[in-house]
Scaffold this active site. Structure first.
Site, PDB file in Angstrom:
ATOM      1  N   LYS A 192       0.862  -1.187   0.000  1.00 25.33           N
ATOM      2  CA  LYS A 192       0.000   0.000   0.000  1.00 25.33           C
ATOM      3  C   LYS A 192       0.895   1.233   0.000  1.00 25.33           C
ATOM      4  O   LYS A 192       1.566   1.531   0.989  1.00 25.33           O
ATOM      5  CB  LYS A 192      -0.876   0.050   1.257  1.00 25.33           C
ATOM      6  N   GLU A 266      10.350   1.168  10.148  1.00 25.63           N
ATOM      7  CA  GLU A 266      11.337   2.235   9.924  1.00 25.63           C
ATOM      8  C   GLU A 266      10.587   3.538  10.171  1.00 25.63           C
ATOM      9  O   GLU A 266       9.791   3.963   9.331  1.00 25.63           O
ATOM     10  CB  GLU A 266      11.834   2.209   8.473  1.00 25.63           C
ATOM     11  N   CYS A 300      14.094  11.143   6.939  1.00 25.80           N
ATOM     12  CA  CYS A 300      14.150  10.662   8.316  1.00 25.80           C
ATOM     13  C   CYS A 300      15.572  10.731   8.894  1.00 25.80           C
ATOM     14  O   CYS A 300      15.743  10.808  10.095  1.00 25.80           O
ATOM     15  CB  CYS A 300      13.601   9.253   8.384  1.00 25.80           C
ATOM     16  N   GLU A 398      10.269  15.700  15.513  1.00 23.94           N
ATOM     17  CA  GLU A 398      10.586  15.610  14.090  1.00 23.94           C
ATOM     18  C   GLU A 398       9.801  16.686  13.340  1.00 23.94           C
ATOM     19  O   GLU A 398       8.575  16.660  13.313  1.00 23.94           O
ATOM     20  CB  GLU A 398      10.203  14.220  13.586  1.00 23.94           C
TER      21      GLU A 398
HETATM   22  P1  NAD Z   1       2.629   8.234   7.916  1.00 25.50           P
HETATM   23  O1  NAD Z   1       2.880   7.425   9.120  1.00 25.50           O
HETATM   24  O2  NAD Z   1       1.605   9.283   7.946  1.00 25.50           O
HETATM   25  O3  NAD Z   1       2.234   7.296   6.705  1.00 25.50           O
HETATM   26  C1  NAD Z   1       3.061   6.216   6.299  1.00 25.50           C
HETATM   27  C2  NAD Z   1       2.189   5.139   5.728  1.00 25.50           C
HETATM   28  O4  NAD Z   1       1.458   4.544   6.804  1.00 25.50           O
HETATM   29  C3  NAD Z   1       1.155   5.652   4.726  1.00 25.50           C
HETATM   30  O5  NAD Z   1       1.045   4.725   3.663  1.00 25.50           O
HETATM   31  C4  NAD Z   1      -0.104   5.699   5.557  1.00 25.50           C
HETATM   32  O6  NAD Z   1      -1.283   5.578   4.783  1.00 25.50           O
HETATM   33  C5  NAD Z   1       0.088   4.498   6.469  1.00 25.50           C
HETATM   34  N1  NAD Z   1      -0.696   4.507   7.701  1.00 25.50           N
HETATM   35  C6  NAD Z   1      -1.119   5.575   8.408  1.00 25.50           C
HETATM   36  N2  NAD Z   1      -1.846   5.157   9.480  1.00 25.50           N
HETATM   37  C7  NAD Z   1      -1.853   3.803   9.444  1.00 25.50           C
HETATM   38  C8  NAD Z   1      -2.453   2.797  10.264  1.00 25.50           C
HETATM   39  N3  NAD Z   1      -3.194   3.101  11.315  1.00 25.50           N
HETATM   40  N4  NAD Z   1      -2.243   1.500   9.935  1.00 25.50           N
HETATM   41  C9  NAD Z   1      -1.497   1.168   8.845  1.00 25.50           C
HETATM   42  N5  NAD Z   1      -0.943   2.088   8.028  1.00 25.50           N
HETATM   43  C10 NAD Z   1      -1.108   3.378   8.321  1.00 25.50           C
HETATM   44  O7  NAD Z   1       4.044   8.791   7.482  1.00 25.50           O
HETATM   45  P2  NAD Z   1       4.329   9.776   6.281  1.00 25.50           P
HETATM   46  O8  NAD Z   1       3.861  11.107   6.740  1.00 25.50           O
HETATM   47  O9  NAD Z   1       3.844   9.213   4.993  1.00 25.50           O
HETATM   48  O10 NAD Z   1       5.923   9.726   6.208  1.00 25.50           O
HETATM   49  C11 NAD Z   1       6.715  10.482   7.024  1.00 25.50           C
HETATM   50  C12 NAD Z   1       7.245   9.667   8.185  1.00 25.50           C
HETATM   51  O11 NAD Z   1       7.942   8.550   7.703  1.00 25.50           O
HETATM   52  C13 NAD Z   1       8.222  10.444   9.015  1.00 25.50           C
HETATM   53  O12 NAD Z   1       7.990  10.238  10.381  1.00 25.50           O
HETATM   54  C14 NAD Z   1       9.567   9.845   8.608  1.00 25.50           C
HETATM   55  O13 NAD Z   1      10.578   9.977   9.555  1.00 25.50           O
HETATM   56  C15 NAD Z   1       9.207   8.445   8.351  1.00 25.50           C
HETATM   57  N6  NAD Z   1      10.207   7.830   7.459  1.00 25.50           N
HETATM   58  C16 NAD Z   1      11.120   6.979   8.005  1.00 25.50           C
HETATM   59  C17 NAD Z   1      12.098   6.390   7.211  1.00 25.50           C
HETATM   60  C18 NAD Z   1      13.106   5.456   7.802  1.00 25.50           C
HETATM   61  O14 NAD Z   1      13.840   4.829   7.055  1.00 25.50           O
HETATM   62  N7  NAD Z   1      13.183   5.316   9.102  1.00 25.50           N
HETATM   63  C19 NAD Z   1      12.140   6.661   5.851  1.00 25.50           C
HETATM   64  C20 NAD Z   1      11.195   7.532   5.319  1.00 25.50           C
HETATM   65  C21 NAD Z   1      10.218   8.101   6.153  1.00 25.50           C
END
Ligand code: NAD
Length: 496
Positions: A192, A266, A300, A398
Site C-alpha cells: 500500500k 522504519e 528521516c 521531528e
Molecule cells: P505516515 O505514518 O503518515 O504514513 C506512512 C504510511 O502509513 C502511509 O502509507 C499511511 O497511509 C500508512 N498509515 C497511516 N496510518 C496507518 C495505520 N493506522 N495503519 C497502517 N498504516 C497506516 O508517514 P508519512 O507522513 O507518509 O511519512 C513520514 C514519516 O515517515 C516520518 O515520520 C519519517 O521519519 C518516516 N520515514 C522513516 C524512514 C526510515 O527509514 N526510518 C524513511 C522515510 C520516512
C-alpha cells in the site's frame, strides 16, 4: 538575516500523455476496478493542481490481493536463487529503461527537484540489483552433528505473504527497500503506497508486471487506517513492514499483535550533528547544505539538529548561513540546478510553519529563512535557527522540513548526553579530526547509523534502521534479506 527566494518555473508540463499509470489496484497481475467509490486526489505540490484520482481501497480489496499473493507465493519460493535473481535483474533493467518517466512522475507528485528524483530512481534500481546479487550468495550455518547420530541442517525459508506500507517522502525508493529483499527471499507482497504519492508504485506495477508471475506483487491503494490496518490485521499475512511515522508504527504493531505476525518498522528520526572544536567547520557546513535540506528536509535521517562546541559556534554558523543562503529553491521545472523543492502537501506545510512560529516565539532566532516562500505551491525557505535552548521542542520533535537548529555544548560528555536525549535513534553524525574521538563518540551514540565526518551517505551494501522510537528491523544490505526470511532446523537421525 539571509532571505532565500524561490526561482520562477518554466511553464512546461512535467507529465505527458500516457505517463500516468492506471488509477486502479494492481491485483493478480492486472489492474482492477475498486469495489467502492471513494477516491483521493493526488496533487502536484508545486502547482496545487490535481494530477490523478486514486481509489480508496477497503478490506475486501486487501483480501483479494492476499488471496492472489498466497496462491502465487509457493511457486515463487520454489524458484532457485539464480532464477529469482534473473527476474530481479530484469526489473532493475526495465526501471532503468523507463527511468525518465518514473523521475518525472516522482517530481510531479512530490515537488522534488530533478537531482533528488533521479537519485531516488537510481537508488531504486541499485536496490534491485544488489538484492538480485545478494540472494545468490545467501547461505545458512553449515550442517553439522550436534547430537550423537543426528545431522542438523539449517534452512532459510521465505515467510509467505508480506504486507508493505510506504510513506510519501521517497515513494518508489521506500517501496523498493521492502519489495526487493522480500521478493529476493521468496515472499510475495501486497503493498500500500502512501495515499498522497501512489503514482510511482502503480507505475512500477505497470512497467514490470509482465516480468513477474501474477500475484507475486500486488498494489492496493488507499488510506492507512483502512488498507494499512487490514494488512496489519490479515491472518494470512506473515509480516508487515512499514516506513512511516511513529504513530502509524504503533498502530501497525498493535494490530499485528493479534496474529503475532512479524513487524518491521522504519519510523521517524531527529539526527544530531555533533561538531567538535577540532572539526573541519567548512566541510561540516557544506555537508549540511545537502544533509539538512535534501528532499526539503523531509528525510528521516536529515541532519537537522546541530550540537556545536561553544568555542567554534560563531564560525560554524557563519559557514552554515553562507551555504544555506545559497540553496537554489524552486519547482522541478525551474532548472536542473534546483536543490530544494516544495513540501509535499498543504497540511505538512502548515505543520512545518507552525513549528517555526512556535520556535521563534520561544526565543529561537532565524538566521536564514524562517517562513514560507511565495506560492503557488507549498514552499518553505531553507531555515537555520540559532539560540535554541536545551530541550526546546524544535530540537526534540521531528519537523520533517528544511529546518536546522543550532545548539552549543562545552565538553564531550555533555555532547553525547544531549545528542542521545531524543526519543528517536535513527541516525547521527560526529565531526572531528581526532580518530580517538570519532570512534569513541560514535560508539556512545544511540543511533542505528553514525557517520564520522559525513552525513546522509547511504549504500545498498550497508544496513539502515533505527533504535528506540525509530523502530526496529533493517532495510538494505544482507540484514534486510535476513529480516524477510525465517530459520528452520531439520535434524536427521541416522543411527541404527
Ligand atoms: P505516515 O505514518 O503518515 O504514513 C506512512 C504510511 O502509513 C502511509 O502509507 C499511511 O497511509 C500508512 N498509515 C497511516 N496510518 C496507518 C495505520 N493506522 N495503519 C497502517 N498504516 C497506516 O508517514 P508519512 O507522513 O507518509 O511519512 C513520514 C514519516 O515517515 C516520518 O515520520 C519519517 O521519519 C518516516 N520515514 C522513516 C524512514 C526510515 O527509514 N526510518 C524513511 C522515510 C520516512
Amino acid at each position: 538575516m539571509t532571505a532565500p527566494v524561490r526561482r520562477a518555473a518554466a511553464p512546461a508540463p512535467l507529465l505527458h500523455e500516457g505517463d500516468l499509470p492506471p488509477a486502479r489496484h494492481y491485483i493478480d497481475g492486472a489492474f482492477l476496478d475498486a469495489q467502492h467509490e471513494q477516491f483521493t486526489d493526488v496533487v502536484d505540490p508545486c502547482t496545487e493542481e490535481v494530477i490523478a484520482r486514486i481509489p480508496e481501497g477497503g478490506a475486501a480489496d486487501v483480501d483479494r490481493a492476499v488471496r492472489a499473493a498466497l496462491a502465487a507465493q509457493e511457486r515463487w519460493a520454489r524458484l532457485v536463487p539464480a532464477d529469482r535473481s534473473a527476474l530481479l535483474h530484469r526489473i532493475a533493467g526495465r526501471l532503468a529503461d523507463h527511468a525518465d518517466v518514473v523521475v518525472r512522475l516522482e517530481m510531479a507528485n512530490t515537488g522534488k527537484p530533478l537531482a533528488v528524483a533521479r537519485d531516488d530512481v537510481d537508488g531504486t534500481i541499485d536496490t534491485f540489483r544488489f538484492m538480485a546479487g545478494a540472494l545468490r550468495a545467501t547461505t545458512s550455518m553449515a550442517a553439522g552433528e550436534y547430537a550423537t547420530d543426528h545431522l542438523s541442517v539449517i534452512l532459510r525459508e521465505p515467510l509467505g505473504v508480506v504486507g508493505v506500507v510506504t510513506p510519501w517522502n521517497y515513494p518508489l525508493m521506500m517501496a523498493a527497500w521492502k519489495l526487493a529483499p522480500a521478493l529476493a527471499a521468496g515472499n510475495s507482497v501486497v503493498i500500500k503506497p502512501s495515499e498522497q504519492t501512489p503514482l510511482t508504485t502503480l507505475k512500477f506495477a505497470e512497467l514490470v508486471g509482465d516480468l513477474l508471475p501474477a500475484g507475486v506483487v500486488n498494489v492496493v491503494t488507499g488510506l492507512g487506517p483502512t488498507v494499512g490496518h487490514r494488512l496489519a490485521e490479515h491472518p494470512d499475512i506473515a509480516m508487515v513492514a512499514l516506513t512511516g511515522s511513529v504513530g502509524s508504527g504503533r498502530a501497525v504493531a498493535r494490530t499485528a499483535a493479534d496474529t503475532l505476525k512479524r513487524v518491521h518498522l522504519e519510523l521517524g528520526g531527529k539526527a544530531p550533528v555533533v561538531v567538535f572544536e577540532d572539526a573541519d567547520l567548512k566541510a561540516a557546513a557544506s555537508a549540511l547544505r545537502t544533509a539538512g535540506y535534501w528532499n526539503s528536509g523531509q528525510e528521516c535521517g536529515a541532519g537537522c539538529r546541530v550540537l556545536v562546541h561553544a568555542s567554534v559556534a560563531d564560525r560554524f554558523v557563519e559557514h552554515l548561513v553562507r551555504e544555506v543562503g545559497e540553496i537554489v529553491v524552486g519547482d522541478p521545472r525551474a532548472g536542473e540546478d534546483v536543490e530544494m523543492g516544495s513540501l509535499v502537501s498543504k497540511a505538512h506545510y502548515d505543520r512545518v510553519l507552525a513549528h517555526l512560529d512556535k520556535a521563534v516565539a520561544g526565543g529561537a532566532r532565524a538566521v536564514v529563512g524562517g517562513g514560507a516562500l511565495d506560492g503557488p505551491g507549498w514552499f518553505v525557505a531553507p531555515t537555520v535557527l540559532t539560540d535554541v535552548s536545551e530541550g526546546a521542542e524544535i530540537a526534540r520533535e521531528e519537523v520533517f522540513g528544511p529546518v536546522v537548529t543550532v545548539e552549543t555544548f562545552t565538553d564531550e560528555d555533555e555532547a553525547v548526553r544531549r545528542a542521545n536525549d531524543v526519543p528517536f535513534g535513527l541516525a547521527a553524525s560526529v565531526w572531528t579530526e581526532s580518530g580517538r574521538r570519532g570512534h569513541s563518540v560514535a560508539a556512545r551514540l544511540d543511533f542505528g547509523t553514525v557517520w564520522v565526518n559525513a552525513h546522509l551517505t547511504l549504500a545498498n551494501e550497508v544496513p539502515w534502521g533505527g533504535f528506540k522510537g525509530s523502530g526496529y528491523g533493517r532495510d538494505l544490505s544482507l540484514y534486510a534479506l535476513d529480516d524477510y526470511a525465517r530459520t528452520k532446523h531439520v535434524m536427521h537421525h541416522h543411527g541404527r
